[in-house]
Write a protein that holds these residues in place. Structure first.
Motif, PDB file in Angstrom:
ATOM      1  N   TYR A   1      40.424  32.775  30.936  1.00 42.35           N
ATOM      2  CA  TYR A   1      39.784  33.288  32.146  1.00 42.35           C
ATOM      3  C   TYR A   1      38.261  33.116  32.123  1.00 42.35           C
ATOM      4  O   TYR A   1      37.641  32.891  33.156  1.00 42.35           O
ATOM      5  N   PHE A   2      37.643  33.264  30.966  1.00 44.14           N
ATOM      6  CA  PHE A   2      36.180  33.159  30.888  1.00 44.14           C
ATOM      7  C   PHE A   2      35.766  32.688  29.498  1.00 44.14           C
ATOM      8  O   PHE A   2      36.493  32.873  28.512  1.00 44.14           O
TER       9      PHE A   2
ATOM     10  N   THR B   1      26.905  36.233  27.127  1.00 48.67           N
ATOM     11  CA  THR B   1      26.987  35.383  28.308  1.00 48.67           C
ATOM     12  C   THR B   1      28.444  35.070  28.622  1.00 48.67           C
ATOM     13  O   THR B   1      29.193  34.618  27.757  1.00 48.67           O
ATOM     14  N   PHE B   2      28.814  35.339  29.881  1.00 45.10           N
ATOM     15  CA  PHE B   2      30.178  35.110  30.365  1.00 45.10           C
ATOM     16  C   PHE B   2      30.147  34.068  31.482  1.00 45.10           C
ATOM     17  O   PHE B   2      29.276  34.128  32.357  1.00 45.10           O
ATOM     18  N   THR B   3      31.109  33.148  31.478  1.00 42.42           N
ATOM     19  CA  THR B   3      31.266  32.186  32.570  1.00 42.42           C
ATOM     20  C   THR B   3      32.707  32.245  33.051  1.00 42.42           C
ATOM     21  O   THR B   3      33.647  32.110  32.258  1.00 42.42           O
ATOM     22  N   ASN B   4      32.875  32.467  34.344  1.00 43.56           N
ATOM     23  CA  ASN B   4      34.207  32.512  34.955  1.00 43.56           C
ATOM     24  C   ASN B   4      34.791  31.102  34.973  1.00 43.56           C
ATOM     25  O   ASN B   4      34.234  30.195  35.589  1.00 43.56           O
ATOM     26  N   LEU B   5      35.914  30.905  34.306  1.00 45.46           N
ATOM     27  CA  LEU B   5      36.563  29.595  34.231  1.00 45.46           C
ATOM     28  C   LEU B   5      37.627  29.406  35.302  1.00 45.46           C
ATOM     29  O   LEU B   5      38.287  28.367  35.339  1.00 45.46           O
ATOM     30  N   THR B   6      37.790  30.394  36.170  1.00 42.73           N
ATOM     31  CA  THR B   6      38.840  30.320  37.193  1.00 42.73           C
ATOM     32  C   THR B   6      38.223  29.967  38.543  1.00 42.73           C
ATOM     33  O   THR B   6      37.003  29.927  38.701  1.00 42.73           O
TER      34      THR B   6
ATOM     35  N   GLY C   1      33.352  30.263  38.777  1.00 39.52           N
ATOM     36  CA  GLY C   1      32.387  29.395  38.112  1.00 39.52           C
ATOM     37  C   GLY C   1      31.058  30.032  37.768  1.00 39.52           C
ATOM     38  O   GLY C   1      30.193  29.377  37.183  1.00 39.52           O
ATOM     39  N   ALA C   2      30.870  31.306  38.117  1.00 38.58           N
ATOM     40  CA  ALA C   2      29.567  31.961  37.903  1.00 38.58           C
ATOM     41  C   ALA C   2      29.356  32.302  36.439  1.00 38.58           C
ATOM     42  O   ALA C   2      30.299  32.544  35.687  1.00 38.58           O
TER      43      ALA C   2
END
Length: 198
Positions: free
Chosen positions: A69-70, A88-93, A179-180
């Motif tokens: 998911y991230f 740091t988190f990046t949304n992969l969905t 994607g953020a």
């Protein structure tokens, strides 16, 4: 009845006045160790703190790092008075992603003294959501430390809590756009007492 006699006022002071100055802060000697699964170990003044971070997933499970998911990356800075963590988190969905993150220290005893959002908690546990003062500071027989969210989003969403088992800070309201990328910034401050923490 006779009125009580008015006592005479003391004379104005003369000569030089005493000078008062704050105590010079003493540097804190501490070390930090980064371990797998988002575990930080901080050693200071004979105390050892194990700080665990966990992150939610849409399937109702907790994880400690990158998943389907991230993505998650962590940078840790050791400063003179604090350990500052950048998660740091990046949304992969391709959909908005609810993502709670919690940073907790396990407690082996009830706090001797505890402050949440700047207010002392004599019962030794409690919680608050206070963007104006999102602080947690506690003392047990073996530990003294403070936690503080630093970036705006974490401060506004902040939940500060102490239970018989854990002391921590959390963001239970974060949602990432598809994607953020977002970086949560927070600090662990090993210190001697509440006023040293402040």
């Amino acid at each position: 009845d006779e009125l009580p006699k008015v006592s005479e006022k003391a004379a104005a002071p003369t000569g030089p006045l005493e000078t008062y100055a704050p105590t010079t802060p003493q540097p804190i000697d501490f070390s930090i160790q980064e371990l797998p699964n988002s575990l930080l170990v901080v050693s200071a003044s004979g105390q050892r703190l194990e700080m665990t971070s966990r992150f939610s997933t849409p399937e109702g499970a907790w994880t400690h790092g990158t998943n389907t998911y991230f993505s998650h990356t962590r940078r840790v800075e050791t400063r003179e008075e604090a350990v500052v963590v950048f998660d740091t988190f990046t949304n992969l969905t391709d959909a908005p992603l609810p993502l709670m993150h919690r940073h907790e220290v396990s407690l082996d005893a009830a706090p001797k003294r505890l402050w949440i959002a700047g207010l002392e908690q004599p019962q030794g546990q409690g919680g608050a959501q206070s963007p104006a003062n999102p602080t947690l500071c506690l003392e047990t027989g073996a530990m003294r430390f403070g936690l503080l969210p630093l970036d705006d989003v974490f401060r506004i969403h902040n939940a500060t809590y102490v239970t018989p088992e854990f002391a921590g800070i959390a963001d239970n309201h974060l949602v990432l756009a598809p994607g953020a990328t977002y970086t949560a910034e927070w600090a662990l401050i090993p210190q001697g007492d509440y006023w040293a923490f402040t």
